[in-house]
Design an enzyme around this catalytic site. Sequence first.
Site, PDB file in Angstrom:
ATOM      1  N   HIS A 111     -11.587 -26.435 -32.174  1.00  0.00           N
ATOM      2  CA  HIS A 111     -11.012 -26.751 -30.862  1.00  0.00           C
ATOM      3  C   HIS A 111     -12.073 -26.870 -29.763  1.00  0.00           C
ATOM      4  O   HIS A 111     -11.752 -26.810 -28.587  1.00  0.00           O
ATOM      5  CB  HIS A 111      -9.968 -25.693 -30.467  1.00  0.00           C
ATOM      6  CG  HIS A 111      -8.713 -25.765 -31.285  1.00  0.00           C
ATOM      7  ND1 HIS A 111      -7.738 -24.792 -31.282  1.00  0.00           N
ATOM      8  CD2 HIS A 111      -8.267 -26.722 -32.153  1.00  0.00           C
ATOM      9  CE1 HIS A 111      -6.753 -25.148 -32.095  1.00  0.00           C
ATOM     10  NE2 HIS A 111      -7.049 -26.303 -32.642  1.00  0.00           N
ATOM     11  N   CYS A 119     -19.868 -35.930 -22.290  1.00  0.00           N
ATOM     12  CA  CYS A 119     -19.960 -37.027 -21.330  1.00  0.00           C
ATOM     13  C   CYS A 119     -18.852 -38.041 -21.592  1.00  0.00           C
ATOM     14  O   CYS A 119     -18.674 -38.499 -22.722  1.00  0.00           O
ATOM     15  CB  CYS A 119     -21.334 -37.688 -21.442  1.00  0.00           C
ATOM     16  SG  CYS A 119     -21.463 -39.154 -20.408  1.00  0.00           S
ATOM     17  N   GLY A 177      -5.780 -13.256 -36.961  1.00  0.00           N
ATOM     18  CA  GLY A 177      -5.516 -13.287 -35.521  1.00  0.00           C
ATOM     19  C   GLY A 177      -5.048 -14.619 -34.976  1.00  0.00           C
ATOM     20  O   GLY A 177      -5.450 -15.032 -33.901  1.00  0.00           O
ATOM     21  N   GLU A 204       0.926  -9.053 -36.163  1.00  0.00           N
ATOM     22  CA  GLU A 204       2.348  -9.236 -36.503  1.00  0.00           C
ATOM     23  C   GLU A 204       2.447 -10.468 -37.388  1.00  0.00           C
ATOM     24  O   GLU A 204       1.518 -11.276 -37.407  1.00  0.00           O
ATOM     25  CB  GLU A 204       3.166  -9.427 -35.235  1.00  0.00           C
ATOM     26  CG  GLU A 204       2.641 -10.576 -34.415  1.00  0.00           C
ATOM     27  CD  GLU A 204       3.140 -10.588 -32.981  1.00  0.00           C
ATOM     28  OE1 GLU A 204       3.118 -11.674 -32.369  1.00  0.00           O
ATOM     29  OE2 GLU A 204       3.555  -9.521 -32.492  1.00  0.00           O
ATOM     30  N   ALA A 220      -7.497  -6.497 -35.834  1.00  0.00           N
ATOM     31  CA  ALA A 220      -8.581  -7.188 -36.542  1.00  0.00           C
ATOM     32  C   ALA A 220      -9.784  -6.274 -36.785  1.00  0.00           C
ATOM     33  O   ALA A 220     -10.410  -6.336 -37.839  1.00  0.00           O
ATOM     34  CB  ALA A 220      -9.007  -8.416 -35.742  1.00  0.00           C
TER      35      ALA A 220
HETATM   36  N1  APR Z   1      -5.884  -8.055 -34.119  1.00  0.00           N
HETATM   37  C1  APR Z   1      -5.249  -8.970 -34.896  1.00  0.00           C
HETATM   38  N2  APR Z   1      -4.357  -9.864 -34.427  1.00  0.00           N
HETATM   39  C2  APR Z   1      -4.102  -9.841 -33.104  1.00  0.00           C
HETATM   40  C3  APR Z   1      -4.719  -8.917 -32.220  1.00  0.00           C
HETATM   41  C4  APR Z   1      -5.642  -7.994 -32.782  1.00  0.00           C
HETATM   42  N3  APR Z   1      -6.273  -7.069 -32.032  1.00  0.00           N
HETATM   43  N4  APR Z   1      -4.245  -9.147 -30.968  1.00  0.00           N
HETATM   44  C5  APR Z   1      -3.380 -10.174 -31.062  1.00  0.00           C
HETATM   45  N5  APR Z   1      -3.279 -10.596 -32.354  1.00  0.00           N
HETATM   46  C6  APR Z   1      -2.478 -11.693 -32.899  1.00  0.00           C
HETATM   47  C7  APR Z   1      -1.150 -11.909 -32.200  1.00  0.00           C
HETATM   48  O1  APR Z   1      -0.151 -11.128 -32.841  1.00  0.00           O
HETATM   49  C8  APR Z   1      -0.927 -13.409 -32.400  1.00  0.00           C
HETATM   50  O2  APR Z   1      -0.206 -13.668 -33.598  1.00  0.00           O
HETATM   51  O3  APR Z   1      -3.220 -12.874 -32.676  1.00  0.00           O
HETATM   52  C9  APR Z   1      -2.340 -13.989 -32.523  1.00  0.00           C
HETATM   53  C10 APR Z   1      -2.795 -14.797 -31.325  1.00  0.00           C
HETATM   54  O4  APR Z   1      -2.012 -15.929 -31.232  1.00  0.00           O
HETATM   55  P1  APR Z   1      -2.212 -17.046 -30.097  1.00  0.00           P
HETATM   56  O5  APR Z   1      -2.347 -16.388 -28.764  1.00  0.00           O
HETATM   57  O6  APR Z   1      -1.131 -18.047 -30.266  1.00  0.00           O
HETATM   58  O7  APR Z   1      -3.661 -17.664 -30.448  1.00  0.00           O
HETATM   59  P2  APR Z   1      -4.051 -18.779 -31.516  1.00  0.00           P
HETATM   60  O8  APR Z   1      -3.185 -18.708 -32.719  1.00  0.00           O
HETATM   61  O9  APR Z   1      -5.511 -18.698 -31.681  1.00  0.00           O
HETATM   62  O10 APR Z   1      -3.707 -20.106 -30.708  1.00  0.00           O
HETATM   63  C11 APR Z   1      -3.987 -21.347 -31.293  1.00  0.00           C
HETATM   64  O11 APR Z   1      -3.446 -22.505 -29.292  1.00  0.00           O
HETATM   65  O12 APR Z   1      -3.534 -22.691 -26.976  1.00  0.00           O
HETATM   66  C12 APR Z   1      -4.072 -23.103 -28.164  1.00  0.00           C
HETATM   67  O13 APR Z   1      -6.119 -24.131 -28.490  1.00  0.00           O
HETATM   68  C13 APR Z   1      -5.538 -22.862 -28.262  1.00  0.00           C
HETATM   69  O14 APR Z   1      -6.859 -22.323 -30.191  1.00  0.00           O
HETATM   70  C14 APR Z   1      -5.664 -22.000 -29.494  1.00  0.00           C
HETATM   71  C15 APR Z   1      -4.429 -22.348 -30.280  1.00  0.00           C
END
Ligand code: APR
Length: 234
Positions: A111, A119, A177, A204, A220
């Site tokens: 991403h 640019c 995560g 979760e 994590a």
């Molecule tokens: N350890 C493990 N898991 C965790 C922790 C932790 N300490 N804290 C939060 N999580 C989990 C949450 O339960 C959730 O399922 O991490 C996940 C984070 O999810 P998102 O916030 O949706 O992040 P992500 O999946 O990386 O999002 C994907 O969405 O907005 C876009 O481009 C952005 O790369 C991002 C993409």
Amino acid sequence: MALPRDASIVLLTGAGISAESGLRTFRDADGLWENHRVEDVATPEAFHRNPALVYRFYNERRRSLPGVQPNAAHRALARLEREWPGDLLLVTQNVDDLHDRAGSRNLVHMHGELLKGRCLACRRVLDWPGDLDADSRCPACRRGQVRPHIVWFGEVPLEMERIYRALERCALFAAVGTSGHVYPAAGFVEAAAPGARTVELNLEPSRVADAFQEHRAGRATDLVPAFVDELLGA
Ligand code: APR
């Protein structure tokens, strides 16, 4: 069952791996930014409509990076890369530089990266540690405006061929995560080679949890070092 030592591994990480370093995730309780949903600032349309807002969003996030450090989970994945005899590809959806600073090298930022700009005229990707704004000009071609080197919603993620090639031949796919809300990353578990072991390590169950053979629930920084120890037979 122990993985053969020459087996190839693909790892996917999301915002959850950087949460304990102090970076906010996108879809947990505090996922909003100034009352904007991420989807409302991270699009080409938002950049077109209100470039100042989009530049400010990424400037804030870029400025937060020097104050945060890689955590035990980032370090464990870097150690796995160093010590695992087979191929290993780490694919991250994160635009922070914590995997890089922890020492991971076979790393795809699918991403994009907060500390880079691109640019709009010559398309060069540029190291850009400071603020960006509408007046930022490309030092290479000297004419193009520089945008954040971030893959916005509706744009194609980076290095997809390399990722799918690795997935098709991997013996282990593990996701750490990530909520499973955003494709194509959420579909990687389905693209892993038939017979590959698939493991989800997350606070979760993710939205695509059913597609994984194995789940580990927790933080994590607890789960990942233990998982890496297991793989390395420590
Ligand atoms: N350890 C493990 N898991 C965790 C922790 C932790 N300490 N804290 C939060 N999580 C989990 C949450 O339960 C959730 O399922 O991490 C996940 C984070 O999810 P998102 O916030 O949706 O992040 P992500 O999946 O990386 O999002 C994907 O969405 O907005 C876009 O481009 C952005 O790369 C991002 C993409």
